[in-house]
Design a protein around this motif. Structure first.
Motif, PDB file in Angstrom:
ATOM      1  N   UNK A 178     -41.114 -12.789  46.718  1.00 19.29           N
ATOM      2  CA  UNK A 178     -42.241 -12.179  47.405  1.00 19.29           C
ATOM      3  C   UNK A 178     -43.071 -11.103  46.919  1.00 19.29           C
ATOM      4  N   UNK A 179     -43.364 -11.512  45.618  1.00 20.30           N
ATOM      5  CA  UNK A 179     -44.104 -10.583  44.568  1.00 20.30           C
ATOM      6  C   UNK A 179     -45.506 -10.390  44.951  1.00 20.30           C
ATOM      7  N   UNK A 180     -45.677  -9.133  45.709  1.00 18.71           N
ATOM      8  CA  UNK A 180     -47.142  -8.991  46.245  1.00 18.71           C
ATOM      9  C   UNK A 180     -47.763  -8.267  44.998  1.00 18.71           C
ATOM     10  N   UNK A 181     -46.960  -7.543  43.998  1.00 21.71           N
ATOM     11  CA  UNK A 181     -47.450  -6.521  42.982  1.00 21.71           C
ATOM     12  C   UNK A 181     -47.069  -7.149  41.567  1.00 21.71           C
ATOM     13  N   UNK A 182     -47.948  -7.671  40.900  1.00 24.14           N
ATOM     14  CA  UNK A 182     -47.076  -8.372  39.664  1.00 24.14           C
ATOM     15  C   UNK A 182     -46.583  -7.210  38.585  1.00 24.14           C
ATOM     16  N   UNK A 183     -46.978  -5.721  38.618  1.00 23.72           N
ATOM     17  CA  UNK A 183     -46.377  -4.970  37.967  1.00 23.72           C
ATOM     18  C   UNK A 183     -44.978  -4.580  38.374  1.00 23.72           C
ATOM     19  N   UNK A 184     -44.881  -4.600  39.715  1.00 19.39           N
ATOM     20  CA  UNK A 184     -43.453  -4.318  40.359  1.00 19.39           C
ATOM     21  C   UNK A 184     -42.544  -5.635  39.655  1.00 19.39           C
ATOM     22  N   UNK A 185     -43.013  -6.802  39.666  1.00 21.80           N
ATOM     23  CA  UNK A 185     -42.322  -7.758  39.101  1.00 21.80           C
ATOM     24  C   UNK A 185     -41.960  -7.593  37.529  1.00 21.80           C
ATOM     25  N   UNK A 186     -42.940  -7.201  36.982  1.00 19.40           N
ATOM     26  CA  UNK A 186     -42.417  -6.826  35.441  1.00 19.40           C
ATOM     27  C   UNK A 186     -41.450  -5.801  35.362  1.00 19.40           C
ATOM     28  N   UNK A 187     -41.384  -4.796  36.294  1.00 20.46           N
ATOM     29  CA  UNK A 187     -40.266  -4.070  36.138  1.00 20.46           C
ATOM     30  C   UNK A 187     -38.936  -4.754  36.577  1.00 20.46           C
ATOM     31  N   UNK A 188     -38.868  -5.384  37.403  1.00 21.33           N
ATOM     32  CA  UNK A 188     -37.823  -6.436  37.740  1.00 21.33           C
ATOM     33  C   UNK A 188     -37.336  -7.280  36.807  1.00 21.33           C
ATOM     34  N   UNK A 189     -38.374  -7.835  35.820  1.00 25.06           N
ATOM     35  CA  UNK A 189     -38.165  -8.680  34.883  1.00 25.06           C
ATOM     36  C   UNK A 189     -37.235  -7.845  33.487  1.00 25.06           C
ATOM     37  N   UNK A 190     -37.915  -6.593  33.399  1.00 25.64           N
ATOM     38  CA  UNK A 190     -37.629  -6.007  32.373  1.00 25.64           C
ATOM     39  C   UNK A 190     -36.136  -5.661  32.464  1.00 25.64           C
ATOM     40  N   UNK A 191     -35.892  -5.173  33.813  1.00 25.76           N
ATOM     41  CA  UNK A 191     -34.478  -4.769  34.349  1.00 25.76           C
ATOM     42  C   UNK A 191     -33.520  -5.811  34.050  1.00 25.76           C
ATOM     43  N   UNK A 192     -34.024  -7.170  34.397  1.00 27.03           N
ATOM     44  CA  UNK A 192     -33.109  -8.324  34.335  1.00 27.03           C
ATOM     45  C   UNK A 192     -32.863  -8.820  32.646  1.00 27.03           C
ATOM     46  N   UNK A 193     -33.898  -8.391  31.847  1.00 24.17           N
ATOM     47  CA  UNK A 193     -33.578  -8.902  30.514  1.00 24.17           C
ATOM     48  C   UNK A 193     -32.801  -7.908  30.001  1.00 24.17           C
TER      49      UNK A 193
END
Length: 348
Positions: A178-193
């Motif tokens: 439910x990604x409404x903000x791509x920058x939020x998603x990038x924070x999640x991506x960095x946390x996962x990596x």
């Protein structure tokens, strides 16, 4: 085989099925405040805090997992959409984030392994992470466009806390949905990596964007192709769309993703659009027929449902796509692909 390799191997054989809505299924139980609150002794009202049921009434989410697996699902999402420090603060339960996520993941893992043991078919668990109720790209104050309630590093730490707990509970993938903000998603991506680096192993990502208007953009303004350009470096095992609208309205955007992305496509739309009372009326056969068109066209690898969908919807989808060939993942030419709000591909 790693979880990524197992999923890719299964997806090469057939169209896989993920589960359906959790929130609307939980509503059907008509739980009371006491059911939600249990004996945790929290100061705030908990009614509506679906994630906390892993601690206070675990038979509810467990029964929903069982119903979706029985309907034919290959993938279950943990009931952890709002199980993060920001969202749980609304219920005064932020100190329970780790416990909620660990218990939710363990529950889903146990049920998945039970079903896999019965028929030998692999079942997968995706640790569900919602977007929180904050946005990094937009100001909540119309009089101060530069204001942000939180910053990138803080949101990354919020996601990392949840990711670590989901991994501890035994998930196969991290699903940022439910990604409404791509920058939020990038924070999640960095946390996962970062979590994968600290684990010393692959921690596959699933990414799912939600569209906020019929032009095909999310709230931060990205088209589906621009979103892909912005996140493809993370090598997600699936990319796709969820929630948004019904399947009818998603058709052109599914086609775009299918033609553009060199990874598996996972789409799980709402069961149509809500009526005046906020309920979803679209029948399972209707939803299955619509998503079945994508399957016939060779545009999808994983199908499921979001708001308003039920085990009956998932069963209808599983039946509709049985025997159909999954989408072949394309190998796009090597190009420099960039994204603002629109995609940009640099000429060779």
């Amino acid at each position: 085989m790693t979880a990524r390799e197992k999923l890719q191997a299964e997806a090469a054989k057939r169209i896989l099925i993920t589960d359906g809505a959790f929130g609307t299924e939980i509503q059907n139980w008509k739980l009371s405040e006491a059911d939600y609150a249990g004996d945790l002794g929290l100061d705030h009202d908990q009614k509506g805090n679906n994630d906390i049921l892993a601690l206070t009434k675990p038979e509810v989410p467990e029964s929903i997992h069982r119903a979706y697996f029985a309907a034919g699902a290959d993938i279950a999402e943990t009931n952890t959409f709002s199980a993060n420090r920001i969202s749980q603060a609304d219920y005064g339960a932020e100190h329970l984030v780790r416990e909620i996520n660990v218990q939710s993941a363990r529950m889903a893992r146990r049920v998945a392994d039970e079903f896999a043991a019965k028929d030998g078919r692999p079942r997968f668990i995706a640790g569900a992470i919602g977007p929180t109720n904050k946005t990094l790209s937009l100001s909540p104050d119309v009089n101060d466009p530069g204001y942000r309630e939180i910053d990138f590093d803080y949101l990354k730490s919020v996601y990392r806390e949840q990711i670590d707990a989901l991994v501890e509970g035994g998930v196969d993938f991290i699903l940022i949905e439910t990604i409404f903000d791509t920058l939020n998603a990038k924070a999640g991506i960095m946390a996962t990596l970062d979590a994968a680096h600290d684990l010393g192993r692959d921690l596959p990502l699933m990414l799912s964007m939600t569209l906020t208007d019929l032009s095909g953009r999310n709230l931060s303004g990205h088209t589906v192709e621009a979103f892909w350009h912005a996140v493809r470096h993370a090598k997600p095992v699936t990319i796709g769309l969820n929630c948004s609208f019904g399947a009818e309205q998603l058709r052109p955007h599914v086609k775009t993703l299918s033609e553009t992305c060199d990874t598996l496509i996972m789409i799980y739309p709402n069961a149509g659009l809500p009526n005046e009372l906020g309920a979803y009326d679209e029948e399972p056969a209707t939803t299955a027929g619509l998503v079945g068109e994508w399957a016939v066209a060779g545009q999808v690898n994983v199908l499921g449902g979001c708001c308003g969908s039920t085990p009956a919807h998932i069963a209808a989808m599983a039946q509709k796509v049985r025997g159909l060939s999954p989408r072949a993942v394309p190998v796009p030419p090597v190009r420099t692909r960039l994204a603002g709000l629109e995609p940009f591909t640099m000429a060779a």
